[in-house]
Scaffold this motif. Structure first.
Motif, PDB file in Angstrom:
ATOM      1  N   TYR A  61       0.826  -1.211   0.000  1.00 59.30           N
ATOM      2  CA  TYR A  61       0.000   0.000   0.000  1.00 59.30           C
ATOM      3  C   TYR A  61       0.860   1.262   0.000  1.00 59.30           C
ATOM      4  O   TYR A  61       0.520   2.258  -0.628  1.00 59.30           O
ATOM      5  CB  TYR A  61      -0.963  -0.004   1.191  1.00 59.30           C
ATOM      6  N   ILE A  64       2.017   1.761  -3.464  1.00 60.01           N
ATOM      7  CA  ILE A  64       0.925   2.303  -4.286  1.00 60.01           C
ATOM      8  C   ILE A  64       0.795   3.804  -4.043  1.00 60.01           C
ATOM      9  O   ILE A  64       0.621   4.594  -4.978  1.00 60.01           O
ATOM     10  CB  ILE A  64      -0.392   1.556  -3.983  1.00 60.01           C
ATOM     11  N   LYS A 331      -5.426   0.796  -5.737  1.00 58.07           N
ATOM     12  CA  LYS A 331      -4.706  -0.449  -6.069  1.00 58.07           C
ATOM     13  C   LYS A 331      -5.079  -0.922  -7.478  1.00 58.07           C
ATOM     14  O   LYS A 331      -4.234  -1.425  -8.233  1.00 58.07           O
ATOM     15  CB  LYS A 331      -5.034  -1.530  -5.034  1.00 58.07           C
ATOM     16  N   THR A 360      -8.844  -7.322  -2.829  1.00 56.82           N
ATOM     17  CA  THR A 360      -8.621  -6.068  -2.105  1.00 56.82           C
ATOM     18  C   THR A 360      -9.933  -5.488  -1.610  1.00 56.82           C
ATOM     19  O   THR A 360     -10.034  -5.002  -0.480  1.00 56.82           O
ATOM     20  CB  THR A 360      -7.933  -5.047  -3.032  1.00 56.82           C
TER      21      THR A 360
END
Lengths: 428, 273
Positions: A61, A64, A331, A360
């Protein structure tokens, strides 16, 4: 009389009450107290392994976030470490949530595959009894959800409070023999049971009653379907993430920020290894999470399952879905960006992106679903329980019965389940 | 097999208050037990004395045995006649009415054939095996020698103050008590969450910051996909929405985590249901 395998037992009081008792008390096999499973060494090792797995998930994360900010404002943010600090916050948020879910899933996994049936009680016997008791609690939840049984729900609630108020019946024979098990009030029971007149008949009547109890366990097609669907989601999601994770890593690292060269075979192999390890572990522990999530999702669109504040709870389910969708977008977007450079066909790209996105989404939905449910439940059941109105009484009954299902399903040891089953069916 | 020869071990456990309080019992069972208690007191007649001496087929013996069976029905495969003396002992000592420290008496009705007087003490030393009778006799003699018990040789009644008994709290394998303990643990009020202010401060600070980067990445992703500009009313509304939803989640999670570390409270096991 060494009745039970003490290795797997911890007194319930010690855990539920938040007070861990002395070692002697914990390991005394003669105790007539309820126990929960004690974590095995493998369980503890898996719990430790969960930390790097959560860290990797947090890192994903964070990456990202960095990629998003780099795309967003290359001139300002890329030169400063602000994007990394922000990424750290995002990573901490997701990593923390992931660790909590993983920890719960490990409990379920270990109790299911390792703890149940390790004592003198047979595995099959314990599993069946657990299923029977849980099914009885579900029946109870359905019953009190029916407005026609509101008086019944009220009476049960009052009785539980009465029993709770009894501080200690030990030594007081009359109080003891008139004691009604409060936990058994959260279950529906058969009205007709075969009673044993003689001691010799007890085992036979017990067998007849147990057989009768087994009838409550229904084979549900929906459950089977959900199991299969969950397996598909988890499996495909794990495969897809294994593919996408190294792409993110190499994008970040090959950018030169950290001074690493992702094009070398050794580093590429290490990205793949890390991704494979992470997604394999996640695949194992996420199954239960996704399964519960699917059930919750169905509940949001069903009119039958909630017992109290029905529309409010459904509203929260909807909110969780919206938020989960929003949080899945970054994502999805970065995954698409990473795959764009790949030479694979569109179908392959979609085949990777869709399962990863569903995975996700499910994880995010679980975060919000739990947050709303837990927050709402705590809020509604706050205050003096004696003054609760019918709706709050129902909320409290649901809270208790949910907690009972959790502990009966994966926490209480086999002996506790056996005694609870016997006690409940002896009319206590 | 030797235990089978001990056909008539009759044990009744109960308590009387010295200060006149009646025995507490369930309506039906209690009455029966009171009857049982009364009978030995009245048993001064020859016939009853004989029946105590020869308990085989005797009505009281049967009744007591049934009573014991009923009382300890939760113990699987318990046969009173063949019971291991240690089990009988633990049953006796763990009888729920016994309260350590209370001025009650415990009555054990023993058949005279057991020979509870010190003169008749069996010489167990040197023997390879001891039968149930010998073990119980030894235990009773030990109590007598310690001066803690009194025996009525005529009726076979042994009495001793209950406070002298070590009650094996852990050995009592009763379902009612177990269920009571389970209820007690299960319905115990959950501990007060984090009294310490530090976790709240840390969680609050983090909760305010965490939504910012999340807002950023979501807005950018949405803007990129749906093509709406940042800074407009739509992006502002979305930012507020995300902040309102994310901040409490972050605050709550971190509060619990820091609270678990600082206050050592186990929030997670209780909360995830």
């Amino acid at each position: 009389m060494k009745l039970f395998n003490k290795k797997y037992r911890v007194p319930v009081e010690g855990v539920i009450g938040g007070v861990i008792k002395s070692e002697d008390e914990i390991h005394n096999p003669e105790r007539s107290t309820p126990h929960i499973f004690k974590k095995s060494k493998a369980h503890k090792a898996a719990q430790i392994a969960l930390i790097p797995s959560s860290a990797l998930n947090a890192l994903l994360y964070s990456m990202i976030t960095i990629l998003t900010y780099q795309d967003f404002d290359k001139d300002e943010l890329n030169d400063f470490l602000l994007s990394y600090i922000l990424a750290g916050f995002v990573g901490l948020h997701y990593g923390e949530n992931y660790y909590n879910f993983g920890s719960e899933s490990l409990w379920d996994l270990f109790s299911h595959y390792s703890y149940i049936g390790k004592g003198q009680v047979s595995e099959e016997d314990s599993r069946e009894k657990r299923k029977i008791i849980i099914e009885r609690i579900r029946q109870f939840q359905k019953k009190i959800a029916d407005p026609r049984y509101s008086a019944y729900a009220k009476r049960v609630y009052e009785l539980i409070l009465e029993q709770k108020a009894k501080k200690n019946v030990q030594g007081d024979q009359e109080a003891e023999e008139h004691y009604i098990s409060a936990i058994s009030l959260l279950m529906m029971k058969d009205k007709v049971r075969v009673e044993a007149d003689e001691e010799e008949m007890r085992s036979e009547t017990g067998a007849v009653n147990f057989k009768q109890d087994l009838d409550v366990i229904k084979v549900s097609l929906k459950e089977d379907f959900l199991d299969t669907l969950t397996a598909c989601i988890v499996g495909a999601g794990a495969l897809a993430d294994t593919e996408i994770y190294p792409l993110h890593t190499s994008t970040i690292l090959s950018g030169g920020t950290l001074g690493l060269d992702a094009s070398t075979s050794a580093e590429a192999a290490s990205f793949w290894s890390v991704a494979l390890l992470d997604t394999s572990f996640r695949g194992i522990i996420e199954f239960k999470l996704h399964q519960n999530n699917l059930k919750n999702w169905l509940k949001t669109f069903s009119v039958r399952h909630f017992v109290d504040f029905q529309w409010l709870r459904k509203g929260f389910g909807g909110l969780a879905t919206i938020n989960a969708a929003l949080h899945t977008l970054p994502k999805l977007f970065q995954g698409w960006s990473a795959l764009e450079s790949s030479t694979s066909s569109l179908i392959v790209k979609l085949g990777l992106l869709v399962p990863s996105t569903i995975n996700t989404f499910s994880l995010n939905q679980a975060i919000f679903e739990e947050h709303y449910n837990e927050g709402f439940r705590d809020l509604v059941t706050l205050g003096k329980k004696e003054n609760f109105g019918p709706r709050r009484q129902m909320a409290q009954l649901k809270k208790w019965s949910d907690k009972a299902m959790l502990f009966i399903g994966s926490r209480f040891d086999d002996e506790t389940i056996g005694k609870l089953y016997s006690g409940v069916h002896q009319g206590m | 097999m030797l235990l089978k020869s001990l056909f008539s071990l009759l044990i009744l456990v109960n308590f009387f208050c010295f200060y006149g309080a009646p025995a507490i019992a369930m309506e039906a069972e209690g009455q029966e037990e009171e009857e049982l208690l009364k009978r030995p007191k009245r048993s001064k007649g020859k016939a009853e004395e004989e029946s105590l001496q020869n308990p085989a087929g005797n009505e009281i013996a049967q009744e007591i045995r049934q009573k014991l069976r009923k009382r300890f029905r939760n113990i699987k495969n318990l046969k009173i006649e063949e019971c291991d003396p240690q089990i009988i002992k633990s049953l006796l000592l763990g009888y729920p009415r016994l309260q350590k420290g209370e001025p009650n008496l415990v009555f054990l009705i023993l058949p005279n054939s057991l020979g509870v007087t010190p003169e008749e003490r069996p010489k167990a030393h040197g023997r390879k095996e001891k039968n149930a009778q010998q073990l119980i006799q030894e235990e009773l003699h030990r109590l007598l020698e310690d001066g803690r018990g009194m025996v009525n040789e005529e009726t076979g009644l042994l009495s001793f103050p209950v406070q002298e008994i070590h009650k094996p709290d852990e050995g009592w394998d009763s379902i009612p008590r177990f269920i009571f303990r389970l209820d007690e643990s299960f319905f115990k009020e959950e501990p007060e969450t984090c009294k310490n202010i530090t976790p709240k401060v840390i969680a609050g600070a983090f909760g305010c910051v965490a939504p910012l980067p999340i807002c950023g990445i979501i807005l950018y992703s949405i803007g990129n996909v749906f093509g709406f500009p940042s800074g407009g009313w739509l992006s502002d509304t979305l930012s507020v929405w995300i902040t309102v939803n994310v901040a409490p989640v972050s605050v709550r999670q971190l509060w619990k985590r820091v609270g678990t570390i600082i206050d050592k409270e186990n929030f997670f096991l209780l909360k995830r249901i």
